[in-house]
Motif scaffolding. Sequence first.
Motif, PDB file in Angstrom:
ATOM      1  N   ALA A 196      34.072  40.268  41.840  1.00  0.00           N
ATOM      2  CA  ALA A 196      34.990  39.667  40.876  1.00  0.00           C
ATOM      3  C   ALA A 196      35.565  38.360  41.414  1.00  0.00           C
ATOM      4  CB  ALA A 196      36.120  40.646  40.544  1.00  0.00           C
ATOM      5  N   LEU A 197      35.876  38.327  42.712  1.00  0.00           N
ATOM      6  CA  LEU A 197      36.450  37.124  43.315  1.00  0.00           C
ATOM      7  C   LEU A 197      35.456  35.975  43.314  1.00  0.00           C
ATOM      8  CD1 LEU A 197      38.780  35.741  44.750  1.00  0.00           C
ATOM      9  CD2 LEU A 197      37.976  36.736  46.901  1.00  0.00           C
ATOM     10  N   SER A 198      34.185  36.263  43.586  1.00  0.00           N
ATOM     11  CA  SER A 198      33.178  35.196  43.559  1.00  0.00           C
ATOM     12  C   SER A 198      33.050  34.610  42.158  1.00  0.00           C
ATOM     13  CB  SER A 198      31.827  35.718  44.055  1.00  0.00           C
ATOM     14  OG  SER A 198      31.282  36.670  43.164  1.00  0.00           O
ATOM     15  N   GLU A 199      33.151  35.460  41.127  1.00  0.00           N
ATOM     16  CA  GLU A 199      33.103  34.966  39.757  1.00  0.00           C
ATOM     17  C   GLU A 199      34.354  34.158  39.423  1.00  0.00           C
ATOM     18  OE1 GLU A 199      30.754  34.959  37.601  1.00  0.00           O
ATOM     19  OE2 GLU A 199      29.311  36.315  38.544  1.00  0.00           O
ATOM     20  N   LEU A 200      35.508  34.598  39.925  1.00  0.00           N
ATOM     21  CA  LEU A 200      36.766  33.901  39.657  1.00  0.00           C
ATOM     22  C   LEU A 200      36.755  32.494  40.249  1.00  0.00           C
ATOM     23  CD1 LEU A 200      39.743  33.889  38.669  1.00  0.00           C
ATOM     24  CD2 LEU A 200      40.357  34.880  40.881  1.00  0.00           C
ATOM     25  N   TYR A 213      34.717  42.928  36.464  1.00  0.00           N
ATOM     26  CA  TYR A 213      33.378  42.780  37.028  1.00  0.00           C
ATOM     27  C   TYR A 213      32.831  44.168  37.331  1.00  0.00           C
ATOM     28  CZ  TYR A 213      29.724  41.995  40.499  1.00  0.00           C
ATOM     29  OH  TYR A 213      28.537  42.022  41.194  1.00  0.00           O
ATOM     30  N   LEU A 214      31.652  44.477  36.817  1.00  0.00           N
ATOM     31  CA  LEU A 214      30.996  45.766  37.028  1.00  0.00           C
ATOM     32  C   LEU A 214      29.784  45.554  37.911  1.00  0.00           C
ATOM     33  CD1 LEU A 214      30.574  48.823  36.226  1.00  0.00           C
ATOM     34  CD2 LEU A 214      29.120  47.956  34.374  1.00  0.00           C
ATOM     35  N   HIS A 215      29.734  46.298  39.024  1.00  0.00           N
ATOM     36  CA  HIS A 215      28.613  46.156  39.950  1.00  0.00           C
ATOM     37  C   HIS A 215      27.775  47.424  39.956  1.00  0.00           C
ATOM     38  CE1 HIS A 215      26.477  44.066  43.062  1.00  0.00           C
ATOM     39  NE2 HIS A 215      26.519  45.124  43.839  1.00  0.00           N
ATOM     40  N   ILE A 216      26.461  47.264  39.747  1.00  0.00           N
ATOM     41  CA  ILE A 216      25.534  48.394  39.746  1.00  0.00           C
ATOM     42  C   ILE A 216      24.560  48.188  40.899  1.00  0.00           C
ATOM     43  CG2 ILE A 216      23.804  49.672  38.435  1.00  0.00           C
ATOM     44  CD1 ILE A 216      25.076  48.545  35.872  1.00  0.00           C
ATOM     45  N   MET A 217      24.801  48.901  42.003  1.00  0.00           N
ATOM     46  CA  MET A 217      23.975  48.711  43.187  1.00  0.00           C
ATOM     47  C   MET A 217      24.217  49.857  44.161  1.00  0.00           C
ATOM     48  SD  MET A 217      21.955  46.341  44.785  1.00  0.00           S
ATOM     49  CE  MET A 217      22.491  44.818  44.032  1.00  0.00           C
ATOM     50  N   GLY A 219      25.301  52.670  43.715  1.00  0.00           N
ATOM     51  CA  GLY A 219      26.653  53.099  43.366  1.00  0.00           C
ATOM     52  C   GLY A 219      27.183  52.166  42.283  1.00  0.00           C
ATOM     53  N   ILE A 220      28.314  52.526  41.716  1.00  0.00           N
ATOM     54  CA  ILE A 220      28.896  51.736  40.628  1.00  0.00           C
ATOM     55  C   ILE A 220      30.349  51.450  40.960  1.00  0.00           C
ATOM     56  CG2 ILE A 220      29.372  51.645  38.149  1.00  0.00           C
ATOM     57  CD1 ILE A 220      27.158  53.775  37.814  1.00  0.00           C
ATOM     58  N   GLY A 221      30.731  50.179  40.933  1.00  0.00           N
ATOM     59  CA  GLY A 221      32.106  49.801  41.236  1.00  0.00           C
ATOM     60  C   GLY A 221      32.599  48.732  40.290  1.00  0.00           C
ATOM     61  N   MET A 222      33.911  48.521  40.262  1.00  0.00           N
ATOM     62  CA  MET A 222      34.495  47.491  39.403  1.00  0.00           C
ATOM     63  C   MET A 222      35.542  46.693  40.174  1.00  0.00           C
ATOM     64  SD  MET A 222      35.019  49.014  35.553  1.00  0.00           S
ATOM     65  CE  MET A 222      35.088  47.374  34.834  1.00  0.00           C
ATOM     66  N   GLY A 223      35.629  45.419  39.807  1.00  0.00           N
ATOM     67  CA  GLY A 223      36.688  44.559  40.299  1.00  0.00           C
ATOM     68  C   GLY A 223      37.417  43.978  39.105  1.00  0.00           C
ATOM     69  N   PHE A 224      38.710  43.704  39.256  1.00  0.00           N
ATOM     70  CA  PHE A 224      39.526  43.263  38.137  1.00  0.00           C
ATOM     71  C   PHE A 224      40.235  41.945  38.447  1.00  0.00           C
ATOM     72  CE2 PHE A 224      39.849  48.002  38.348  1.00  0.00           C
ATOM     73  CZ  PHE A 224      38.996  48.277  37.287  1.00  0.00           C
ATOM     74  N   VAL A 225      40.240  41.059  37.473  1.00  0.00           N
ATOM     75  CA  VAL A 225      41.015  39.820  37.551  1.00  0.00           C
ATOM     76  C   VAL A 225      42.053  39.860  36.435  1.00  0.00           C
ATOM     77  CG1 VAL A 225      40.972  37.313  37.275  1.00  0.00           C
ATOM     78  CG2 VAL A 225      39.184  38.458  38.599  1.00  0.00           C
ATOM     79  N   ILE A 226      43.329  39.775  36.814  1.00  0.00           N
ATOM     80  CA  ILE A 226      44.438  39.848  35.861  1.00  0.00           C
ATOM     81  C   ILE A 226      45.295  38.599  36.019  1.00  0.00           C
ATOM     82  CG2 ILE A 226      46.465  41.164  35.136  1.00  0.00           C
ATOM     83  CD1 ILE A 226      45.091  43.654  36.331  1.00  0.00           C
ATOM     84  N   ASN A 227      45.435  37.866  34.930  1.00  0.00           N
ATOM     85  CA  ASN A 227      46.225  36.624  34.942  1.00  0.00           C
ATOM     86  C   ASN A 227      45.795  35.673  36.059  1.00  0.00           C
ATOM     87  OD1 ASN A 227      47.785  37.517  32.755  1.00  0.00           O
ATOM     88  ND2 ASN A 227      49.200  38.599  34.126  1.00  0.00           N
ATOM     89  N   GLY A 228      44.477  35.561  36.231  1.00  0.00           N
ATOM     90  CA  GLY A 228      43.936  34.612  37.197  1.00  0.00           C
ATOM     91  C   GLY A 228      43.994  35.055  38.637  1.00  0.00           C
ATOM     92  N   PRO A 333      39.017  41.351  27.823  1.00  0.00           N
ATOM     93  CA  PRO A 333      38.186  40.777  26.768  1.00  0.00           C
ATOM     94  C   PRO A 333      36.784  40.408  27.232  1.00  0.00           C
ATOM     95  CG  PRO A 333      39.644  39.099  27.634  1.00  0.00           C
ATOM     96  CD  PRO A 333      39.977  40.371  28.365  1.00  0.00           C
ATOM     97  N   MET A 334      36.556  40.403  28.566  1.00  0.00           N
ATOM     98  CA  MET A 334      35.263  39.987  29.088  1.00  0.00           C
ATOM     99  C   MET A 334      34.827  40.894  30.223  1.00  0.00           C
ATOM    100  SD  MET A 334      33.978  36.222  30.396  1.00  0.00           S
ATOM    101  CE  MET A 334      34.761  36.212  31.997  1.00  0.00           C
ATOM    102  N   LEU A 335      33.545  41.242  30.223  1.00  0.00           N
ATOM    103  CA  LEU A 335      32.954  42.054  31.274  1.00  0.00           C
ATOM    104  C   LEU A 335      31.775  41.282  31.858  1.00  0.00           C
ATOM    105  CD1 LEU A 335      32.688  44.859  32.739  1.00  0.00           C
ATOM    106  CD2 LEU A 335      31.061  45.466  30.915  1.00  0.00           C
ATOM    107  N   ILE A 336      31.755  41.165  33.186  1.00  0.00           N
ATOM    108  CA  ILE A 336      30.643  40.523  33.900  1.00  0.00           C
ATOM    109  C   ILE A 336      29.932  41.603  34.693  1.00  0.00           C
ATOM    110  CG2 ILE A 336      30.001  38.782  35.604  1.00  0.00           C
ATOM    111  CD1 ILE A 336      32.640  37.327  34.919  1.00  0.00           C
ATOM    112  N   ILE A 337      28.606  41.653  34.601  1.00  0.00           N
ATOM    113  CA  ILE A 337      27.838  42.711  35.239  1.00  0.00           C
ATOM    114  C   ILE A 337      26.919  42.122  36.303  1.00  0.00           C
ATOM    115  CG2 ILE A 337      26.341  44.702  34.875  1.00  0.00           C
ATOM    116  CD1 ILE A 337      27.110  44.648  31.938  1.00  0.00           C
ATOM    117  N   GLY A 338      26.975  42.691  37.501  1.00  0.00           N
ATOM    118  CA  GLY A 338      26.125  42.252  38.595  1.00  0.00           C
ATOM    119  C   GLY A 338      25.125  43.326  38.994  1.00  0.00           C
ATOM    120  N   TYR A 339      23.856  42.927  39.149  1.00  0.00           N
ATOM    121  CA  TYR A 339      22.801  43.847  39.595  1.00  0.00           C
ATOM    122  C   TYR A 339      21.599  43.014  40.019  1.00  0.00           C
ATOM    123  CZ  TYR A 339      21.413  42.901  34.751  1.00  0.00           C
ATOM    124  OH  TYR A 339      21.112  42.267  33.575  1.00  0.00           O
TER     125      TYR A 339
END
Length: 399
Positions: A196-200, A213-217, A219-228, A333-339
Amino acid sequence: MEHIRARRSLDVVRMQIVKMIATKGPISRVLLSEKTGLSKMTISNYVSELISQGIVSEVEISGISPHGKGRRPTGLTISPQSPLICGVLIKRGVCQAISADLSGRILNSVHHGYPEHMTEKELIAIILGLIDSLAAKSPRPFVACGVASIGPLNVRTGSLLSPPNFYQIKNLNIIDEIQKHTNVPALLINDATAGALSELLYGYGKSNSHFAYLHIMNGIGMGFVINGEIYNHISGQNGEIGHVSINFNGPLCPCGNRGCLELYANQSAMWQSIQELSHYFPKSPLSRKTEPGFAEILEAAAKNDPIALNVLDSFLEYVTIALISTINLLDFPMLIIGYDCSYPTDIVEKIIMNKTNSRLVALQRDKLAVYRSTFKGDAPLIGSSAVIASEIFKGNIPL
């Protein structure tokens, strides 16, 4: 005291300029002035200092000049002589390491596969060996080292706690070992949070202040960006969507919970489904493979292979169940998926978008936007250096 405050204030402004050049460059002095609200003279003074220190350099901006003739406009970018960051990614199967600059540009990369059995000391030796290998190739020393890792972990203590299915490693303080060996600052971050930080800083998130940010690798994990800002909680123990229960009567997970997402959405389950379906679709290329990778399944699905379409749809249905609960709670409002997948396809994004948008409560006013990661499957790897860059931009790690 006033002198110290003034100096800190100047350093904050200086690093804001460096961040803008690193994440939005090449950028002109005029645009820097407009975005920061600083005068052109002030910007020029800061830029001159940064150029003299080898942090920033000038380049010609591609395209024609504003008046169609004459010299092309000059932009500012991170200098090829600027300080470097070491980034390490700990994941199942392999450990990767990179040297990168403040703009996220990778200069060198190395990796090391794990043995069948591995102790904590052997893992440390692998990590330090990769760092030494990069240092030997680097023309400039590292200012700091970032480590992105599978969880659970504690970023405050710099420790891997007890990652499931990872050699029974527990309470291993990675950061202390790295700092002792390198004599530079080191920071730990969850791998999905790193994505998520690399995308930010460098990807889709540059123009979005609220996304997941949803990572599928493995295992499955998520990162969150809130108010920048990256949501990293107190210990960095967050985003473990793979251990969200989707069946409270389900089987026991190694994490101690029941019916976790990763018990249903995993490679082994996909392989089993492929074997079961191969009797009905013997002509499918997947029916001739024992353990196809996720990328192979995606490519086959993109080519309308019936086994791949069925298996992928089932896998993403489980993922969607956990996603809907998460998005309904946090209203992203937005989901970014990495795989990892080199084949050009957006089938994962389309399936998830279709499955989620028909069942979300939180986004009835808008549809959830779903994108493939700017960095494909490498967002956590780039995020391992981005965690250091972010702290440099804040003035917490000196250049």
